[in-house]
Write a protein that holds these residues in place. Structure first.
Motif, PDB file in Angstrom:
ATOM      1  N   ALA A   1      40.804  42.418  40.867  1.00 45.37           N
ATOM      2  CA  ALA A   1      41.912  41.788  41.585  1.00 45.37           C
ATOM      3  C   ALA A   1      42.999  42.787  41.970  1.00 45.37           C
ATOM      4  CB  ALA A   1      42.507  40.672  40.739  1.00 45.37           C
ATOM      5  N   GLY A   2      42.940  43.991  41.426  1.00 45.76           N
ATOM      6  CA  GLY A   2      43.948  44.993  41.753  1.00 45.76           C
ATOM      7  C   GLY A   2      45.281  44.764  41.082  1.00 45.76           C
TER       8      GLY A   2
ATOM      9  N   GLU B   1      50.046  36.450  47.382  1.00 47.35           N
ATOM     10  CA  GLU B   1      49.100  37.555  47.582  1.00 47.35           C
ATOM     11  C   GLU B   1      48.312  37.850  46.309  1.00 47.35           C
ATOM     12  OE1 GLU B   1      52.079  37.495  50.624  1.00 47.35           O
ATOM     13  OE2 GLU B   1      52.294  37.608  48.428  1.00 47.35           O
TER      14      GLU B   1
ATOM     15  N   ASP C   1      45.816  35.122  45.776  1.00 44.23           N
ATOM     16  CA  ASP C   1      44.691  35.304  46.698  1.00 44.23           C
ATOM     17  C   ASP C   1      43.729  36.363  46.171  1.00 44.23           C
ATOM     18  OD1 ASP C   1      45.788  33.421  48.341  1.00 44.23           O
ATOM     19  OD2 ASP C   1      46.573  34.847  49.808  1.00 44.23           O
ATOM     20  N   SER C   2      44.266  37.452  45.649  1.00 43.48           N
ATOM     21  CA  SER C   2      43.427  38.522  45.111  1.00 43.48           C
ATOM     22  C   SER C   2      42.618  38.043  43.909  1.00 43.48           C
ATOM     23  CB  SER C   2      44.291  39.723  44.710  1.00 43.48           C
ATOM     24  OG  SER C   2      44.930  40.295  45.823  1.00 43.48           O
TER      25      SER C   2
ATOM     26  N   ARG D   1      39.839  35.738  45.054  1.00 42.01           N
ATOM     27  CA  ARG D   1      38.694  36.477  45.591  1.00 42.01           C
ATOM     28  C   ARG D   1      37.884  37.104  44.464  1.00 42.01           C
ATOM     29  NH1 ARG D   1      42.505  37.885  49.628  1.00 42.01           N
ATOM     30  NH2 ARG D   1      43.038  39.802  48.493  1.00 42.01           N
ATOM     31  N   ALA D   2      38.567  37.672  43.489  1.00 43.43           N
ATOM     32  CA  ALA D   2      37.863  38.304  42.373  1.00 43.43           C
ATOM     33  C   ALA D   2      37.045  37.286  41.579  1.00 43.43           C
ATOM     34  CB  ALA D   2      38.858  39.012  41.462  1.00 43.43           C
TER      35      ALA D   2
END
Length: 302
Positions: free
Chosen positions: A62-63, A83, A86-87, A90-91
């Motif tokens: 996910a960063g 944001e 969202d990350s 996605r992860a």
């Protein structure tokens, strides 16, 4: 894993669902279902101590920092940005419905207690539309899986809900607590899953709704199957599909359904059912329509 006893007790008392606990359990359950191979990470097999991805692996994907993700998974979603969510979505390979649920749990702004508790009303024009759908089983469903309005054909297919107290006109109560509905649905398990997933979505939007909390508590106490499915934390929205029924008068029915959200109240939906033209199910619907009120009591008859 079954729901924790204290959570069940709180819900059965009508107390609000714990949003932080819901967020924590949802993230844990989504992380547990992912394997390293699913996301291109090496799998060290027997050396792994947890099912699914580790927190540090998810954070890397996910960063975000491990500490940040850990706080979020512990239920502390305050000030988390769209944001970042969202990350993480996605992860975790979340579906659109799961992504929306995550946002509701982590960023609860705009969800007020009063609107959730207010009794939903079906507009007169929508009730008139139901009555004009001749030969088409249709009903309006609201929050908490409540059945708000229906037409004569819906009563012929699913049972005459007017004979039930208003509090029992609820899909969750019917499916989990009424043996007749276990017999009505050929794939009862899938219907039960659909109901629980919809209730989970409601819980994310309206965790302060005392009637929803009381419903979850009641079903958790009375139904082992509900407890099992509720503990999965699965959410999804099904707008169309096919249901197979075993009707006590006409036998097996295969009906396609479509869901239409009401424009001025997104928490209400019009659901219609139809059969393939010239099919045995279409003929069975015509028979039920011709029998009129004699057909409406069949499903709920003792």
């Amino acid at each position: 894993m079954d729901e924790q006893p204290e959570a069940v007790a709180a819900a059965s008392a009508g107390r609000p669902l714990d949003r932080r606990a819901e967020l924590s359990e949802f993230l844990r359950s989504r992380r547990a279902r992912l394997k390293p191979d699913d996301v291109g990470l090496p799998d060290f097999g027997r050396h792994r101590r947890v099912p699914g991805l580790r927190r540090e692996e998810l954070a890397q994907l996910a960063g975000v920092s491990v500490a940040y993700y850990t706080r979020l998974e512990q239920g502390n979603g305050r000030n988390v940005s769209a944001e970042i969510l969202d990350s993480i979505a996605r992860a975790l390979r979340l579906t659109d419905a799961e992504h929306a649920h995550l946002i509701h749990l982590a960023r609860p702004k705009g969800h007020k207690k009063k609107p959730a508790a207010r009794q939903q009303q079906v507009r007169p024009a929508l009730r008139q539309l139901l009555d004009t759908l001749d030969g088409v089983p249709a009903y309006v469903a609201g929050r908490r899986a409540e059945i708000l309005a229906w037409n004569r054909m819906a009563a012929a297919v699913f049972g005459d809900w007017s004979e039930l107290p208003a509090t029992e006109r609820n899909w969750a109560r019917l499916v989990f607590l009424k043996p007749e509905y276990r017999e009505l649905y050929v794939d009862w398990e899938q219907k039960a899953i659909d109901i629980v997933c919809a209730l989970r979505m409601d819980a994310g939007c309206y965790p302060d709704d005392p009637r929803l909390s009381a419903l979850v508590g009641e079903l958790s106490v009375k139904s082992e199957e509900f407890r099992r499915l509720w503990a999965t934390h699965d959410v999804k929205e099904k707008s169309h599909g096919v249901k197979r029924l075993n009707h006590p008068l006409v036998g097996e029915l295969s009906l396609s359904y479509e869901t239409f959200r009401v424009a001025d109240d997104a928490d209400q939906a019009l659901i219609t059912y139809h059969a393939e033209p010239h099919s045995p199910s279409a003929e069975a619907l015509r028979l039920l329509a011709s029998w009129g009120t004699d057909a409406t009591r069949a499903v709920l008859s003792p």
